[in-house]
Write a protein that holds these residues in place. Structure first.
Motif: not given
Length: 159
Positions: A25-51
């Motif tokens: 799984s790469s469903a969270t920032v932490e899991l994606a960073a582990q799967a990719l072998g990169v620092e978590a801050k380099r994961i571009a998370k996409t947050l969804s909001f209702l306006t």
């Protein structure tokens, strides 16, 4: 599946071979960073909001948090994330795979300043086990973003 929409989108651009899929799984920032072998801050998370004007996505660095005061100043309303079950209906991707590519019509994409400090970042590709490495210029181009925003906090590196 949502990843198929993203794959079709990137196929039109000749970039389908750059999509990475994982056995984990790469469903969270932490899991994606582990799967990719990169620092978590380099994961571009996409947050969804209702306006009041519809749904928006804010793509931010993995170590950034939405700043409610900045958000309200930018969008004129309190930050209200979409309910987990509403995300696929409004955005076109499920939680864990939300990305700024191949989203439903009318969804506006904003890129947060927290991303500008990296040469490349890793957004998801529509599933909870996918990503793509993009330069910031490529992210701008392929996300069809509306504008850059300063909507986050806690990411500025000490100097």
């Amino acid at each position: 599946m949502s990843i198929e929409k993203v794959r079709a989108y990137f196929t039109q651009l000749g970039l389908q071979d750059r999509i990475l899929e994982f056995d984990v799984s790469s469903a969270t920032v932490e899991l994606a960073a582990q799967a990719l072998g990169v620092e978590a801050k380099r994961i571009a998370k996409t947050l969804s909001f209702l306006t009041p004007d519809g749904c928006i996505l804010i793509v931010a660095a993995g170590d950034a948090k939405v700043d409610n005061k900045k958000y309200k100043a930018l969008f004129g309303t309190k930050a209200k994330m979409l309910a987990h079950d509403d995300v696929p209906e409004y955005i076109g991707h499920a939680v864990g795979g939300v990305c700024p590519f191949a989203v439903k019509p009318g969804v506006k994409v904003y890129l947060d300043e927290s991303l500008r400090r990296f040469e490349t970042v890793f957004p998801a590709c529509g599933s909870s086990n996918s990503a793509i490495e993009l330069t910031i210029t490529e992210l701008e181009r392929y996300s069809n973003f509306t504008s850059w925003v300063d909507a986050c906090k806690d990411w500025q590196e000490e100097g």
